[in-house]
Design an enzyme around this catalytic site. Structure first.
Site, PDB file in Angstrom:
ATOM      1  N   LYS A  53       0.587   4.823  -2.550  1.00  0.00           N
ATOM      2  CA  LYS A  53       1.247   3.861  -1.654  1.00  0.00           C
ATOM      3  C   LYS A  53       2.601   4.407  -1.223  1.00  0.00           C
ATOM      4  O   LYS A  53       2.963   4.336  -0.040  1.00  0.00           O
ATOM      5  CB  LYS A  53       1.441   2.518  -2.364  1.00  0.00           C
ATOM      6  CG  LYS A  53       0.172   1.692  -2.464  1.00  0.00           C
ATOM      7  CD  LYS A  53       0.343   0.536  -3.428  1.00  0.00           C
ATOM      8  CE  LYS A  53      -0.991  -0.120  -3.719  1.00  0.00           C
ATOM      9  NZ  LYS A  53      -0.948  -1.088  -4.804  1.00  0.00           N
ATOM     10  N   GLN A  97       2.467  -4.299  -8.788  1.00  0.00           N
ATOM     11  CA  GLN A  97       1.153  -3.715  -9.070  1.00  0.00           C
ATOM     12  C   GLN A  97       0.444  -4.482 -10.185  1.00  0.00           C
ATOM     13  O   GLN A  97       1.026  -4.757 -11.234  1.00  0.00           O
ATOM     14  CB  GLN A  97       1.319  -2.233  -9.446  1.00  0.00           C
ATOM     15  CG  GLN A  97       0.018  -1.496  -9.690  1.00  0.00           C
ATOM     16  CD  GLN A  97      -0.872  -1.381  -8.454  1.00  0.00           C
ATOM     17  OE1 GLN A  97      -0.384  -1.351  -7.322  1.00  0.00           O
ATOM     18  NE2 GLN A  97      -2.172  -1.335  -8.651  1.00  0.00           N
ATOM     19  N   ASP A 120       1.154  -8.322  -0.167  1.00  0.00           N
ATOM     20  CA  ASP A 120      -0.144  -8.233  -0.849  1.00  0.00           C
ATOM     21  C   ASP A 120      -1.052  -9.403  -0.462  1.00  0.00           C
ATOM     22  O   ASP A 120      -2.254  -9.356  -0.692  1.00  0.00           O
ATOM     23  CB  ASP A 120       0.077  -8.284  -2.372  1.00  0.00           C
ATOM     24  CG  ASP A 120      -0.237  -6.965  -3.048  1.00  0.00           C
ATOM     25  OD1 ASP A 120      -1.051  -6.197  -2.499  1.00  0.00           O
ATOM     26  OD2 ASP A 120       0.336  -6.706  -4.125  1.00  0.00           O
TER      27      ASP A 120
HETATM   28  N1  GUN Z   1      -4.266  -3.653  -8.273  1.00  0.00           N
HETATM   29  C1  GUN Z   1      -5.456  -3.327  -7.734  1.00  0.00           C
HETATM   30  N2  GUN Z   1      -5.450  -3.569  -6.403  1.00  0.00           N
HETATM   31  C2  GUN Z   1      -4.241  -4.069  -6.109  1.00  0.00           C
HETATM   32  C3  GUN Z   1      -3.627  -4.508  -4.898  1.00  0.00           C
HETATM   33  O1  GUN Z   1      -4.208  -4.510  -3.816  1.00  0.00           O
HETATM   34  N3  GUN Z   1      -2.347  -4.949  -5.016  1.00  0.00           N
HETATM   35  C4  GUN Z   1      -1.681  -4.973  -6.199  1.00  0.00           C
HETATM   36  N4  GUN Z   1      -0.437  -5.426  -6.207  1.00  0.00           N
HETATM   37  N5  GUN Z   1      -2.230  -4.583  -7.338  1.00  0.00           N
HETATM   38  C5  GUN Z   1      -3.494  -4.136  -7.289  1.00  0.00           C
END
Ligand code: GUN
Length: 296
Positions: A53, A97, A120
């Protein structure tokens, strides 16, 4: 029938190029989009997601404010980090996350993120607006799936979509987006899950199958009709001693088996994966545009 393989990386690249231009325009107006990232602990999959990311942000000119916190970070410190990012005008999006550690209250942390910065799309306000068809931040993986279908020329209006999986992150939101009365929806949607007896009975009726079950080989060729579109959202780590990493990635679908039967299929990796991060960038740029318009 020989399936065409959807190149998620290529579609993601096209969208990211458009976003890069949007970022240039924003910067010329004095607004650099900023993403605040919080990663707690050392889960290898989470570290790899967060690193990807951050790299993607950098590539298109988004400033990324990265905080990697130890696994024993108390809940109140985590909430304090979120509060700090909520108040920071340079931050347009906040990403915590998941999964958090066992001692954390995940729901409370997600609720603490300002809906104005919820890139998100996990805050109940964002989820509620999505369900009502109102403009909001859409969760990244399901939004990526919808965009991948649209960019691949798949007709959604009137199509029968069968979603396999009912998670809050993928199954429920993708089903919801596709049934909205909208040019990017208008599908008839069926949701199957772990308690559905004979999932094949439903998937065989589908024009589009979306596999988000979290288990390899959940959908096999005998479970689809000839010419169906198959989207594989699964990301499963399979032990592979021949690889340096010790694992390989596999989706939820028997990819090889589908090649002679589906009309379109996404590979794993290289299908939905690159779209998830792209939609996170999209949401962050959307939020920065709101800041540039003085709406936040
Ligand atoms: N963990 C797995 N997929 C995601 C996501 O799309 N966003 C976040 N914040 N954590 C994750």
């Amino acid at each position: 029938m020989t399936a065409r393989i959807i190149d998620g990386k290529a579609v993601a690249g096209k969208i990211r190029e458009e976003l890069r231009r949007d970022v240039e325009i924003l910067k010329a107006k004095g607004v650099t989009p900023g993403l605040g990232v919080i990663l707690v602990g050392d889960n290898p999959a989470s570290i790899s997601y967060v690193t990807a990311k951050e790299r993607a942000c950098e590539e298109i000119g988004i400033f990324s404010d990265d905080h990697r916190l130890p696994a024993d970070t108390p809940q109140k410190d985590l909430l304090a980090w979120v509060a700090r990012m909520n108040a920071d005008p340079k931050i347009d999006g906040i990403l915590v996350q998941l999964p958090l550690q066992r001692h954390h209250d995940e729901e409370q942390v997600l609720l603490a993120v300002s809906p104005d910065k919820d890139v998100d799309g996990f805050h109940p306000v964002s989820v509620g607006k999505m369900m009502l068809g109102q403009e909001t931040f859409l969760p990244c993986t399901p939004h990526g799936v919808v965009q991948l279908l649209i960019h691949s020329g798949v007709k959604l209006d009137g199509a029968h979509v069968v979603v396999v999986g009912r998670s809050n992150i993928v199954g429920k939101p993708v089903a919801n987006m596709l049934l909205q009365k909208s040019p990017t929806g208008n599908a008839t949607v069926t949701i199957c899950h772990t308690r559905t007896p004979d999932i094949g009975k439903f998937t065989r009726q589908a024009d589009i199958v979306i596999a988000a079950a979290g288990k390899p080989n959940t959908i096999t060729a005998d479970m689809i009709r000839e010419g169906a579109v198959v989207i594989d959202v699964g990301v499963n780590r399979i032990a592979d001693p021949l690889r340096k990493s010790g694992f390989r990635l596999a989706g939820d679908v028997d990819f090889e088996g589908m090649l002679g039967k589906a009309s379109l299929i996404t590979p794993v990796p290289g299908g939905v994966g690159p779209m998830t991060i792209t939609m996170l960038l999209f949401n962050t740029v959307m939020s920065a545009k709101r800041r540039a318009r003085g709406e936040r």
